[in-house]
Write an enzyme that holds these catalytic residues in place. Sequence first.
Site, PDB file in Angstrom:
ATOM      1  CG  ASP A 175      19.519  11.061 -14.693  1.00 48.27           C
ATOM      2  OD1 ASP A 175      20.598  10.461 -14.770  1.00 48.27           O
ATOM      3  OD2 ASP A 175      19.116  11.856 -15.556  1.00 48.27           O
ATOM      4  CB  SER A 196      32.393  29.230  -4.363  1.00 50.86           C
ATOM      5  OG  SER A 196      31.080  29.496  -3.883  1.00 50.86           O
ATOM      6  CG  LEU A 202     -37.664 -18.241 -12.950  1.00 50.94           C
ATOM      7  CD1 LEU A 202     -37.661 -19.092 -11.689  1.00 50.94           C
ATOM      8  CD2 LEU A 202     -38.426 -16.945 -12.729  1.00 50.94           C
ATOM      9  N   GLY A 251     -28.415 -18.399 -14.679  1.00 51.55           N
ATOM     10  CA  GLY A 251     -27.215 -17.893 -13.997  1.00 51.55           C
ATOM     11  C   GLY A 251     -25.965 -17.819 -14.848  1.00 51.55           C
ATOM     12  CE  LYS A 252     -26.462 -16.902 -21.120  1.00 57.52           C
ATOM     13  NZ  LYS A 252     -27.860 -16.676 -20.759  1.00 57.52           N
ATOM     14  CE1 TYR A 309      27.815  15.414 -23.172  1.00 62.82           C
ATOM     15  CE2 TYR A 309      26.069  16.919 -22.492  1.00 62.82           C
ATOM     16  CZ  TYR A 309      27.408  16.651 -22.698  1.00 62.82           C
ATOM     17  OH  TYR A 309      28.349  17.603 -22.407  1.00 62.82           O
ATOM     18  CE  LYS A 349      22.762  10.485 -20.766  1.00 63.81           C
ATOM     19  NZ  LYS A 349      21.918  11.623 -20.322  1.00 63.81           N
ATOM     20  CB  VAL A 388      34.195  11.298 -13.655  1.00 63.61           C
ATOM     21  CG1 VAL A 388      32.733  11.266 -13.220  1.00 63.61           C
ATOM     22  CG2 VAL A 388      35.112  11.199 -12.448  1.00 63.61           C
ATOM     23  CG  ASN A 433      22.841  10.456 -30.833  1.00 59.93           C
ATOM     24  OD1 ASN A 433      21.695   9.995 -30.876  1.00 59.93           O
ATOM     25  ND2 ASN A 433      23.241  11.463 -31.602  1.00 59.93           N
ATOM     26  CD  GLN A 452      20.333  14.550 -21.822  1.00 57.79           C
ATOM     27  OE1 GLN A 452      20.247  13.334 -21.735  1.00 57.79           O
ATOM     28  NE2 GLN A 452      21.417  15.217 -21.445  1.00 57.79           N
TER      29      GLN A 452
END
Length: 935
Positions: free
Chosen positions: A125, A197, A382, A385-386, A52, A56, A275, A54, A100
Amino acid sequence: MAPAEILSGKIVSAQVRERLKKQVAEMKERFPGFTPGLAILQVGNRDDSNLYINMKLKAAAEIGICANHIKLPNTATEAEVLKCISSLNGDPAVHGFIVQLPLDSDKPINTEKITNAVSPEKDVDGLSSINAGKLSRGDLGDCFIPCTPKGCMELIRQTGIQVAGKRAVVVGRSKIVGAPMHDLLLWNHATVTTCHSKTSTLAEEVAKADILVVAAGKAEMVKGEWIKPGAIVIDCGINHVPDSTKASGKRVVGDVAYSTAKEKASYITPVPGGVGPMTVAMLMQSTVESAQRFLEKFQPGKWNIQYNQLTLKMPVPSDIEISRSCIPKPIDQVAKEIGLLPDELELYGQTKAKVHLSALKRLKDQPDGKYVVVTGITPTPLGEGKSTTTIGLVQALGAHLHQNVFACVRQPSQGPTFGIKGGAAGGGYSQVVPMEEFNLHLTGDIHAITAANNLVAAAVDTRMFHELTQNDQALYNRLVPSVNGVRKFSEIQIRRLQKLGISKTDPTALTKEEVNLFVRLDIDPATITWQRVLDTNDRFLRKITIGQSPTEKGFTRTAQFDITVSSEIMAVLALADGLDDMKRRLGRMVVASSKKGEPVTADDLGVTGALAVLMKDAVKPNLMQTLEGTPVFVHAGPFANIAHGNSSVLADKIALKLVGKEGFVVTEAGFGADIGMEKFFNIKCRYSGLRPHVVVLVATVRALKMHGGGPAVTAGVPLPKEYTEENLQLLAKGCSNLSKQIQNAQMFGVPVVVAVNAFKTDTKAELALVVQLAKEAGAFDAVECTHWAEGGKGAVALAQAVQKASQMPSNFKFLYSVELPVIDKIRIIAQQIYGASDVELLPEAQEKVTLYTKQGFGNLPICMAKTHLSLSHDPEQKGAPTGFILPIRDIRASVGAGFLYPLVGTMSTMPGLPTRPCFYDIDLDPVSGEVNGLF
């Protein structure tokens, strides 16, 4: 009545596959680089499952879906299966995901738990309880429908007969076919009866059906005479019955007596060929639908990231108040937003995590983003500010311009945090948060470096002690002990033998001379360069005497402690591009020379493997976030004087892959452009192979006035009036330093954008003058920035300038070839970057040039250890001095990290505490557990 028309699943499924093939092709054309992805997880090795799967995989390949088959052994446990599912759930390249069934495992596994673990948005699925619940409620547009019922509906549509208003009967109530088929027909407006059933009047119910779907799993259970004339019959059954005319002795039949049913039905599905083929086609259709939903929600390569909205206040509150006012996103949410998988993340609480290097391997084929380095002019004490600019820029690029962007910054040392600096997470509304976590232990990387470094130091002194107190044979017996009567060299000892030119692997085969070579490192104490470290500022450890205990038998020597971030192991961490590379670099570290002048390495000491073990977690970058929710890597923190002063290569490489081709990675280089940027280019980029696109050069009016001749700027002392009042003449004169640093960046062939970090004391005229003079000096652009007070909003103009500059051609080149003699490389840096007329090597430095060249280290790049307060060696010389002689006091080697570092002037690698350290203000609230007064 004419026989029923055959509903061929083979024909319809082929039509579906052809349609899907065109849709996928259009998808790929519209979104280059995007491919729908399907994952199939199998446990065990059942033949029917393999068949199955394979089918897919073949269908996926035909359509253009990238299908990945993950196969776990039949010994897999439930926990292992769930872990695999979690990883696939988080993989953005997987749009459809199926498990699967049945699960072929020797271990007990709850199938329902497994199917429900699949993410509902990937559950193509349609077997999870969430998708089943949505179907039962009629939310058909927001769920995945199991493939067999979905295929049945497609076959019913092929008849052209309207479902709405028809009476439908479903025989069978399984979760996979019967129950969802009932819901699907119901929400397509049929009147539906489900039989099973236990249904006592099955024939009567079947006779009422306009549409009959049978999925009972019992051969030819439904008789032809039961069927209503003109009904549509969909037979989902696959059963084997004896048939002596067949070679196999059996044939396949459905749940409906086909030969008699076809005489009464108007449409009927054959078995096989009805199906069955539709099930695989519908799986492919659901995968494509999932990919389309993904594209509607996410643009390929574009993060779907939640940004935090800042509530700006004036005056700007303290850094810690701002940090506390922000509620950071859970760090696993940040990781998911930027495309990291769950198993690539190692959580350290809610706000920080380590990222596994497997992420880089997974993303290796992804294109890199744009690489930006933030540097600065020669600063005041001081700072200008990087760090704040780095964070402000990424907040602007991300939260305001909606670009994929990552900041990569260094981890700060606790020494300065508790001493004078008080933190390094940026500032104002441009910070890494939480700042307490950032500035304190983080994830323990610095502590790991401390342990590793001090293990080497202990190994050096211990080895010298044992060599001085034992003869060759006694040493050999201890280094290569007999275990259960067998002697064996360890792997690291084999490497030492090979280094010595000894090819023997049998410990009993060595001659006395070979034993002597093997056991004697013969370290010259005067040449030891390896010091102990501590991540605390402690001036009284700058010079110590070790070995004073009576147990050391008088073997004392003078030594010192350095601060942990100055350890060569920190530089190794920052420059390594993987675990293997880090291990090799650790082994190459030179700790001393032998009395014959040969280098003694960590590998010679036998400590390489132990160092790698201590550093195995530290090598993983640390993930945090900014105030506005953009991602940050905090990783490594080497000194910017005796080391290269840049965050890790690994963090940059992972970030560049995560942001994608159109994204940005912004990293910061320590000190001014003459130091951190030069080393970023000549050392970090040389080893990483990465090529920068833009330099952002941070400048302030304050620092430029200082370079123009303004009074000294001192921490803790109010600024003189020259800095708080407009003075265009002083400012213009100081812009000589800005011009020189722009020129320095341009030497490497990279466009420069100047970020003028505005303070409240700056006037409009002063800011405009800096912008003007920067452009005249050759900057691609220069913009005023207010990110400290406004966060990313205040750096939008800077971000736009960086975007434009990144489109310019980058003609990156190194300043020098490593093949040049050591003195020539030093001279090139001194003359071209600093403005010196020449260099002068003092005798000790000249001796080291000779020694390192002889030892084979002459081809390493140069890492100048110089003051950051001037372009020259004299911190009092401001502006852009020229014509000076640069004195080189000494040269040392970080062979593992991969550079030589000349010492220009004197400097300490163990800072001291000020009169009033920051820790005076630090306290812990015993009720809330919050840290107070740290910043």
